[in-house]
Design an enzyme around this catalytic site. Structure first.
Site, mmCIF file in Angstrom:
data_model
loop_
_atom_site.group_PDB
_atom_site.id
_atom_site.type_symbol
_atom_site.label_atom_id
_atom_site.label_comp_id
_atom_site.label_asym_id
_atom_site.label_seq_id
_atom_site.Cartn_x
_atom_site.Cartn_y
_atom_site.Cartn_z
ATOM 1 N N ASP A 14 19.019 -33.948 -3.064
ATOM 2 C CA ASP A 14 19.568 -34.407 -1.796
ATOM 3 C C ASP A 14 21.062 -34.710 -1.800
ATOM 4 O O ASP A 14 21.554 -35.390 -0.908
ATOM 5 C CB ASP A 14 18.823 -35.671 -1.360
ATOM 6 N N GLU A 57 12.692 -30.428 -6.317
ATOM 7 C CA GLU A 57 12.458 -31.746 -5.703
ATOM 8 C C GLU A 57 12.584 -31.653 -4.183
ATOM 9 O O GLU A 57 13.304 -32.391 -3.525
ATOM 10 C CB GLU A 57 13.403 -32.820 -6.259
ATOM 11 N N GLU A 88 21.923 -38.603 2.114
ATOM 12 C CA GLU A 88 20.926 -37.847 1.351
ATOM 13 C C GLU A 88 19.778 -37.318 2.223
ATOM 14 O O GLU A 88 19.297 -36.199 2.008
ATOM 15 C CB GLU A 88 20.375 -38.706 0.209
ATOM 16 N N HIS A 115 24.140 -48.798 -5.829
ATOM 17 C CA HIS A 115 25.278 -47.914 -5.585
ATOM 18 C C HIS A 115 25.278 -47.260 -4.212
ATOM 19 O O HIS A 115 26.254 -46.602 -3.850
ATOM 20 C CB HIS A 115 25.294 -46.797 -6.630
ATOM 21 N N ARG A 144 25.549 -46.190 -0.277
ATOM 22 C CA ARG A 144 26.536 -46.504 0.756
ATOM 23 C C ARG A 144 26.016 -47.530 1.749
ATOM 24 O O ARG A 144 26.777 -48.364 2.249
ATOM 25 C CB ARG A 144 26.927 -45.230 1.523
ATOM 26 N N HIS A 177 28.205 -49.430 -11.097
ATOM 27 C CA HIS A 177 28.697 -48.118 -10.655
ATOM 28 C C HIS A 177 30.215 -48.184 -10.484
ATOM 29 O O HIS A 177 30.755 -49.175 -9.985
ATOM 30 C CB HIS A 177 28.031 -47.743 -9.333
#
Length: 370
Positions: A97, A119, A133, A213, A215, A245
């Site tokens: 993604d 996936e 994603e 991590h 957004r 991160h």
């Protein structure tokens, strides 16, 4: 012989695609394989490439400080054009993604290349969570001709969107292949980073592993998460291990809020074997990651998920993941419950298979195209 181009750009993609790379390399009579990395992550990606002995044929090195999604998207599609013209692959494999995956799939479509999606079929149905994603995987599904779904639920998601059943294969998830490989190496080899962490991690005290991590947690969400972690650390005899991160939207806030707490250990990003070792020895994991939900389930570890939803409902059904979001009180309460009376999960029946996903992907590809 079919020409296969495998493209990825981030550390999680590299972990999950490394078994696929080796699977194709094990059949040189049938496949001519090339590896392309966009380096959407750089140092974090390089650690994984070294560990899995994967050497790119094309390294686009696109990571730039402060790069936004518009800039990354434009850079990926422009950089992929000469790669596709040079190698002229029959098949282009992308994973999951990321922006790398979606835009490389689009570049492959423009070049008339058959796109294969590893996936495939994970969904939240909310294109803003996780962002970007969820939209990336939906876009990739519209482009791909071959879909390797990790579970029956993922297959059903694709069927509900009109993807032809004959183009979908349930393979399990290659993260289990990678996890088996990593645990085997950890047991047979010495890793300096693991030895260093052992020097200050007393496993007589419960260890909580933390990552964050995404957004959607930037800003107020991350601030609430830090407050929750601080409360847990101050109220209980635990050790919180947090590889932070490098994104400045995460790193600065986390270190400002948590660096003064004695039993919180803020680490620079650690290599994959060290992270697997921490997953194995920890009491439970607090994370907003996607792949860690799968790995933790396979290792029998509970997860407190710092998100409002998950595209991996299989782990909810298995009792391994609790969704707590970025709610400070919910995080603290759930952590307290696990510390007092931890729930049990089994690593014997992962919904993501038993570590043969890459072999199945290669076998299916050979049966369809060779």
């Amino acid at each position: 012989m079919k020409k296969v181009l495998i493209v990825f750009g981030t550390r999680p993609e590299a972990i999950k695609m490394a078994p696929v790379v080796h699977g194709f390399r094990d059949q040189p009579d049938f496949f001519d394989i090339r590896i392309c990395v966009t380096a959407q992550h750089r140092e974090m990606l390089d650690q994984v490439l070294d560990f899995f002995n994967v050497h790119p044929d094309y390294d686009l090195n696109l990571m730039k400080p402060g790069q936004n999604l518009n800039q990354l998207t434009a850079a990926v599609i422009l950089a992929m054009e000469p790669v596709l013209k040079d190698f002229r692959p029959d098949l282009l494999f992308v994973h999951g993604d990321t922006t790398t995956s979606a835009i490389c799939a689009l570049a492959g479509y423009y070049a008339g290349v058959t796109v294969c999606h590893v996936e495939a079929g994970l969904r939240t149905r909310d294109i803003y969570s996780p962002f970007p994603e969820e939209l990336n995987r939906q876009l990739t599904a519209r482009i791909a001709s071959l879909h390797f779904a990790p579970t029956a639920h993922a297959r059903d998601n694709l069927l509900s969107e009109g993807v032809c059943r004959d183009h979908i294969y349930i393979t399990g998830n290659t993260i289990i292949d990678a996890l088996h490989y990593a645990t085997g190496k950890i047991e047979s080899q010495a890793f300096p980073e693991i030895r260093h962490i052992k020097s200050y991690v007393d496993t007589e005290v419960p260890v909580i592993l933390v990552t964050c991590h995404r957004r959607e947690n930037f800003g107020a969400g991350l601030d609430a998460i830090c407050s929750a972690l601080k409360r847990v650390a101050e109220n209980y005899d635990v050790k919180l291990i947090y590889p932070v991160h490098p994104n400045p939207n995460v790193n600065g806030i986390v270190r400002e809020r948590l660096s003064g707490t004695e039993n919180i250990y803020l680490l620079d990003p650690i290599n994959y074997p060290a992270f697997v070792w921490l997953m194995k020895i920890c009491k439970f994991i607090i994370t907003d990651s996607g792949g860690i939900q799968e790995e933790a389930n396979a290792l029998g570890k509970q997860v407190l998920l710092l998100r409002s939803n998950t595209e991996r409902p299989e782990v909810l059904g298995a009792g391994g993941v609790q969704i707590v979001g970025a709610d400070e009180d919910a995080i603290v309460k759930s952590a307290e419950d696990l510390l007092r009376k931890p729930l049990k999960t089994s690593s014997d029946a992962s919904p993501y298979g038993m570590g043969r996903a890459a072999a199945d992907i290669v076998s299916i590809t050979r049966g369809k195209y060779v």
